[in-house]
Motif scaffolding. Sequence first.
Motif, short mmCIF file in Angstrom:
data_model
loop_
_atom_site.label_atom_id
_atom_site.label_comp_id
_atom_site.label_asym_id
_atom_site.label_seq_id
_atom_site.Cartn_x
_atom_site.Cartn_y
_atom_site.Cartn_z
N ALA A 59 29.87 -15.48 2.70
CA ALA A 59 28.58 -15.08 2.06
C ALA A 59 28.45 -13.73 1.42
CB ALA A 59 27.29 -15.01 2.92
N TYR A 60 28.14 -13.59 0.22
CA TYR A 60 28.46 -12.00 -0.45
C TYR A 60 27.45 -11.16 0.31
CZ TYR A 60 28.15 -8.32 -3.74
OH TYR A 60 27.91 -7.09 -4.35
N VAL A 61 28.24 -9.81 0.77
CA VAL A 61 27.45 -8.87 1.43
C VAL A 61 27.65 -7.60 0.89
CG1 VAL A 61 27.21 -10.13 3.54
CG2 VAL A 61 29.23 -8.60 3.18
N GLY A 62 28.58 -7.41 -0.19
CA GLY A 62 28.62 -6.23 -0.93
C GLY A 62 29.58 -6.21 -1.79
N SER A 63 29.92 -4.80 -2.27
CA SER A 63 31.20 -4.90 -3.35
C SER A 63 31.70 -3.26 -3.06
CB SER A 63 30.81 -4.91 -4.65
OG SER A 63 29.74 -4.06 -4.98
N ILE A 64 32.84 -3.13 -3.48
CA ILE A 64 33.64 -1.81 -3.72
C ILE A 64 34.14 -1.57 -5.23
CG2 ILE A 64 35.54 -0.24 -2.90
CD1 ILE A 64 35.30 -1.91 -0.25
N GLN A 65 33.95 -0.53 -5.53
CA GLN A 65 34.41 -0.16 -6.99
C GLN A 65 35.29 1.05 -6.97
OE1 GLN A 65 33.25 -1.85 -10.13
NE2 GLN A 65 34.78 -0.79 -10.91
N TYR A 66 36.37 1.07 -7.78
CA TYR A 66 37.10 2.18 -7.82
C TYR A 66 37.03 2.51 -9.34
CZ TYR A 66 41.39 5.14 -8.42
OH TYR A 66 42.06 6.33 -8.66
N TYR A 67 36.73 4.03 -9.43
CA TYR A 67 36.64 4.54 -10.92
C TYR A 67 37.97 5.46 -11.17
CZ TYR A 67 31.81 3.15 -10.44
OH TYR A 67 30.72 2.35 -10.00
N PRO A 68 38.71 4.87 -12.15
CA PRO A 68 40.04 5.41 -12.50
C PRO A 68 39.87 6.85 -12.90
CG PRO A 68 39.71 3.69 -13.89
CD PRO A 68 38.53 3.67 -12.82
N PHE A 69 38.70 7.21 -13.48
CA PHE A 69 38.74 8.32 -14.30
C PHE A 69 38.27 9.65 -13.09
CE2 PHE A 69 37.52 5.25 -17.61
CZ PHE A 69 38.62 5.67 -18.39
N THR A 70 37.70 9.33 -12.13
CA THR A 70 37.21 10.22 -11.27
C THR A 70 38.23 10.00 -9.88
OG1 THR A 70 35.51 8.70 -10.18
CG2 THR A 70 34.98 10.33 -12.17
N LYS A 71 38.81 8.80 -10.03
CA LYS A 71 39.59 8.42 -8.80
C LYS A 71 38.92 8.43 -7.56
CE LYS A 71 43.91 10.36 -10.79
NZ LYS A 71 44.13 9.27 -11.66
N GLN A 72 37.76 7.77 -7.56
CA GLN A 72 36.86 7.61 -6.49
C GLN A 72 36.43 6.42 -6.21
OE1 GLN A 72 33.63 10.54 -6.82
NE2 GLN A 72 34.96 12.38 -6.14
N ASN A 74 33.30 3.89 -4.72
CA ASN A 74 31.91 3.80 -4.53
C ASN A 74 31.43 2.30 -4.00
OD1 ASN A 74 30.73 6.10 -4.97
ND2 ASN A 74 30.45 5.74 -7.26
N TYR A 75 30.49 2.24 -3.14
CA TYR A 75 30.37 0.93 -2.46
C TYR A 75 28.81 0.63 -2.48
CZ TYR A 75 29.70 3.14 1.82
OH TYR A 75 29.12 3.97 2.82
N HIS A 76 28.68 -0.69 -2.41
CA HIS A 76 27.14 -0.97 -2.16
C HIS A 76 27.16 -2.29 -1.12
CE1 HIS A 76 23.27 -2.97 -2.84
NE2 HIS A 76 23.91 -4.34 -2.86
N LEU A 77 26.43 -2.04 -0.07
CA LEU A 77 26.14 -3.08 0.89
C LEU A 77 24.77 -3.70 1.07
CD1 LEU A 77 27.81 -1.63 4.24
CD2 LEU A 77 28.45 -3.84 3.00
N GLU A 78 24.75 -5.19 1.09
CA GLU A 78 23.69 -5.77 1.37
C GLU A 78 22.91 -5.36 2.55
OE1 GLU A 78 22.15 -7.91 -1.32
OE2 GLU A 78 23.40 -7.23 -2.57
N ASP A 79 21.49 -5.63 2.76
CA ASP A 79 21.00 -5.53 4.10
C ASP A 79 21.29 -6.53 4.84
OD1 ASP A 79 20.11 -3.00 2.99
OD2 ASP A 79 18.33 -3.82 2.15
N ASN A 80 22.55 -6.98 5.41
CA ASN A 80 22.61 -7.81 6.39
C ASN A 80 22.78 -7.25 7.92
OD1 ASN A 80 25.19 -6.71 6.60
ND2 ASN A 80 26.18 -8.62 6.51
N GLY A 81 22.84 -5.99 7.86
CA GLY A 81 22.93 -5.39 9.19
C GLY A 81 24.19 -5.57 10.15
#
Length: 108
Positions: A59-72, A74-81
């Motif tokens: 079950a999908y609970v979140g994502s991770i994203q890499y930004y090559p220009f800033t080399k950072q 970021n992520y998002h987590l659903e509220d599954n706890g």
Amino acid sequence: MWQLAFGVLVDDIKEACIGALILRFDTHAPELFYHHGKRQVVEVRAKKYSLWHIYLNNAYVGSIQYYPFTKQFNYHLEDNGLLTDDHVQKYIAMIQRGELKWIKDDIR
């Protein structure tokens, strides 16, 4: 039911064997843990454009994203706890070390 040549495999040993097989052969599964006696399998699957989706028991609970220009990252987590920021930080570190698959053919 798993059976041995002489008897039945004890449930605790069976669960340990299944867990070890998942961690050994599922290249998208960085960890598994138990919550209220139920196995929770975490998968981090690489997508195009420096994106990963995080699944808990498929079950999908979140994502991770890499930004090559800033080399950072970021992520998002659903509220599954069940998964916390610390879990995601661990997965990001695993991506950086090359322990989790990364689709690097996406040029922007």
